[in-house]
Scaffold this active site. Structure first.
Site, PDB file in Angstrom:
ATOM      1  N   GLU A  42       0.849  -1.202   0.000  1.00 28.20           N
ATOM      2  CA  GLU A  42       0.000   0.000   0.000  1.00 28.20           C
ATOM      3  C   GLU A  42       0.880   1.246   0.000  1.00 28.20           C
ATOM      4  O   GLU A  42       1.886   1.323   0.709  1.00 28.20           O
ATOM      5  CB  GLU A  42      -0.896   0.012   1.243  1.00 28.20           C
TER       6      GLU A  42
ATOM      7  N   LYS B 206      -8.997   3.673  -2.750  1.00 24.72           N
ATOM      8  CA  LYS B 206      -9.483   3.238  -1.447  1.00 24.72           C
ATOM      9  C   LYS B 206     -10.776   3.977  -1.104  1.00 24.72           C
ATOM     10  O   LYS B 206     -10.821   5.211  -1.116  1.00 24.72           O
ATOM     11  CB  LYS B 206      -8.403   3.523  -0.405  1.00 24.72           C
TER      12      LYS B 206
ATOM     13  N   CYS C  97      -5.690  -2.480   2.761  1.00 30.13           N
ATOM     14  CA  CYS C  97      -5.531  -2.365   4.204  1.00 30.13           C
ATOM     15  C   CYS C  97      -6.846  -2.657   4.934  1.00 30.13           C
ATOM     16  O   CYS C  97      -7.422  -3.722   4.762  1.00 30.13           O
ATOM     17  CB  CYS C  97      -4.953  -0.996   4.547  1.00 30.13           C
TER      18      CYS C  97
END
Length: 384
Positions: A45, A157, A195
């Site tokens: 990430e 995200k 994540c």
């Protein structure tokens, strides 16, 4: 039928102090992977652009400090410009149909073109996390880069975690669409959850619904709880799971985090008060009222005294791992390996179908006659 096997890898790579240096490191790692016959590799990430670990950006509820704005400026300048729009142009961006400025060959800063060239020259399918700037905002993104066709997809995200929400905008759920490709006769349906999106059960289910057989989980989470989550995801989705994280000591935090230039000490000292502690508040008078505000004017834009790492302290221990479709551990978490961490496995994708004998959470085990999921802007049917 030809064997349905591919060599998959996760790279435990850390962000360097400049984008150009990090891109060069990515190229070197990809070349190494190619020499080991890797077909597809995942990077962590925010690998390009950087994860702002330890940063507070001078912010508290109701107050922002000038040094925090300077830190954000440096972070914004280090981010990647892929030439996309703030809303996300989707297929128009993927197919390079957006307008290009006069005198320019491409939109953005050339990072997309660099990744496409590295994938093409090495033959490795690259999936990497990055921090993308579009308009005046930053997005935590993942890009899928095919050696033959270039970029096949990109997603942002949808739910930044905690203080990430100050600096990263929310991406559209429509970008959760799975990406399909065929490598050496093996058809892949891959998608990424970034994540703590992996702690969102409905988001995970939106990926299972698309019948993914390769589930990608780039992360910044080095807690012990991450590894069992990855095993759960693999067993639940009957897919191979790749998870890549950075491993980094305090001395190797990028310069835009520490405020130092290369070669200077990364140690950060906080101004001390007479009693040995920093003052946490300041009282000011406004008309007839006294206001107690956070004292942000005398400290660092690194979060607080307890968060300032020593040079040799790990700010992230890594933990990159690879899990099989029955939740079996193919590569254990890689702890405290800062450079050169590379996990490689040979994956038999027929194991995904073998696992569906007793569990298909989006099909035979879903009771989809009674339970339904809809995601605005996202087609949950498996892609062709």
């Amino acid at each position: 039928m030809a064997p349905q096997t591919l060599n998959l890898a996760v790279s435990q790579s850390r962000t360097l102090s400049t984008l150009s240096a990090t891109l060069s490191a990515l190229q070197t790692t990809t070349q190494l992977a190619a020499s080991k016959s890797v077909d597809l590799m995942l990077f962590p990430e925010a690998y390009l652009g950087g994860y702002p670990r330890t940063c507070s950006f001078g912010a508290a509820v109701g107050a922002r400090a000038a040094e925090g704005r300077e830190q954000f400026l440096r972070y914004f300048q280090s981010a990647v410009d892929l030439g996309d729009t703030p809303r996300g142009a989707g297929d128009e961006w993927i197919d390079k149909e957006l307008e290009v400025a006069k005198g320019k060959e491409y939109r953005g800063d050339g990072t997309r073109e660099f990744l496409e060239r590295v994938a093409r020259e090495t033959g490795v399918f690259i999936v990497t996390g990055l921090v993308e700037k579009a308009g005046g905002s930053l997005y935590c993104s993942v890009v899928y880069v095919c050696p033959q066709l270039g970029v096949l997809g990109k997603r942002r995200k949808v739910m930044p975690t905690g203080s990430e929400r100050l600096i990263w905008a929310q991406g559209s759920p429509s970008t959760l669409r799975a990406v399909t490709t065929t490598i050496k006769g093996v058809k892949l349906r891959m998608a990424a959850a970034i994540c703590w999106e992996n702690y969102m059960p409905l988001l995970r289910y939106s990926l299972y619904s698309q019948n993914v057989n390769l589930y990608l989980a780039p992360t910044a989470d080095a807690r012990d709880t991450w590894f069992p989550l990855m095993r759960t995801v693999a067993a639940e989705g009957r897919a191979f799971v790749l998870s890549a994280n950075q491993c980094m000591k305090g001395k190797n935090l990028p310069d835009w985090i520490t405020g130092k230039t290369s070669g200077e000490s990364k140690e950060v000292a906080s101004p001390a008060k007479p009693n040995g502690r920093r003052r946490s508040t300041v009282t000011v008078k406004e008309e007839q009222h006294e206001l107690v505000l956070p004292d942000l004017g005398s400290g660092s834009a690194i979060a607080d005294d307890a968060a300032v790492p020593t040079d040799e302290e790990y700010v992230s221990r890594g933990g990159s791992c690879i899990i099989g479709p029955l939740g079996d551990v193919l590569k254990e978490p890689l702890w405290e390996v800062e450079d050169g961490g590379l996990h490689i496995v040979e994956a038999d994708f027929e194991d995904c179908e073998r696992g569906r004998l007793d569990l298909d959470v989006a099909g035979s085990y879903s009771r989809n006659d009674a339970f339904h999921l809809e995601v605005d802007g996202l087609d949950l049917d498996p892609p062709p």
